[in-house]
Write an enzyme that holds these catalytic residues in place. Sequence first.
Site: not given
Ligand SMILES: Cc1ncc(COP(=O)(O)O)c(C=O)c1O
Length: 379
Positions: A70-71, A150, A179, A199-201, A237, A328
């Site tokens: 996501g970032t 989030n 989210q 973001s897959a996780h 890659t 984070c």
């Molecule tokens: C709303 C939101 N944006 C971005 C991110 C960042 O995603 P990633 O952990 O895949 O970099 C998060 C992760 O907590 C999130 O909750």
Amino acid sequence: MKVYLDNAATTSIAKEVITEIQPYLSTYFGNPSSTHSFGRKTKNAIEISRKKIADFINADNSEIIFTSGGTEADNMAIRRAVIDLNVKRIITSKIEHHAVGHTAENLKDSHNIEVVYLTTDKKGNPSIEQLKELLKKDVKTLVSLMHANNEIGTLLPIEEVSLLCNKYENVYFHSDTVQTMGHYSFDVKKLKIDFLVCSAHKFHGPKGIGFLYVNKNLHLNPIITGGSQERNHRGGTENLYGIIGLAKAMELAFSDLENHQKHVEELKYYMKEELYKMDSRIIFNGETDPNKSLYTVLSVGFPKDICNSMLLFSLDIFGIAASGGSACSSGSTKGSHVLAELPFLENFQTVRFSLCRYNTIEEVDYTLDKIKSIVLKGK
Ligand SMILES: Cc1ncc(COP(=O)(O)O)c(C=O)c1O
């Protein structure tokens, strides 16, 4: 008993996802850019995954750019909108994830961009009226507003905002959907949005993989330069296992989305009701209306006279994982920037419980029981 209620930070990887990835950890290891059969095999697997993912959100294959999560996807959308699309103003809010907020601030300094923050109400809703007024000014603008917060779970009326942005030729709309992707259905053709993020996780896929959806009418250059992977949109890659796992996680999420949602929503509202019965002064952050709130997040404000900052530690001792702010920022000494925007919360101890489809009513009951014993001790 171990209970994991921190699914907004990350989720466990589904066993079906692990099974799907396994052959690519052992048998199929070719570099997808190699033209021999080993490379063709993995390249093919990536393109099949891309098609699957694109189909789930009604996008074209070429609109999906795999990223490290996501970032990176947020960074790519915002940075390239400024550099490639000549955006001069970013309209956002103070309760965005740092992947958006810090990127906007960084561009303000490095590219002399105007950054305007919409005011947010007590529930974390950005002012749509203010947005309407701001958009009347004729300047190339990127609106960046997250679909769901989030930390407190506020849900943006994304269709309404997209419709509004679409009225103006000079306005692009990016939504951080980290989210919500994998938890809600999306149809990008109906939504007519410029950028979406995954973001897959966050939905039982692997960490370190995600994608940016970019509307095919826009052309963005890479922020990571190197080889010509991702049709020249991102060098490096490919994260083969990640991509395979992401596609499988999406397939699992979308195969029974309604039932997953119903199950998680039931747990959330059961937990909310039981907490309220415990002490009616307990408050719930974000909107608690199911249509305006991310169904996976229950952000709870405990009055400080019955609960102190030790609650999370006490829960942890009982084997229950929840969170104070976002993961984070948990390594940082600063408090949550989202909660700081809601000053009335000063008198409350905020705990975020975030649920997933694998959580059970027994786990929620166990958690409620432990909260009761901790909170009642404080009374
Ligand atoms: C709303 C939101 N944006 C971005 C991110 C960042 O995603 P990633 O952990 O895949 O970099 C998060 C992760 O907590 C999130 O909750």
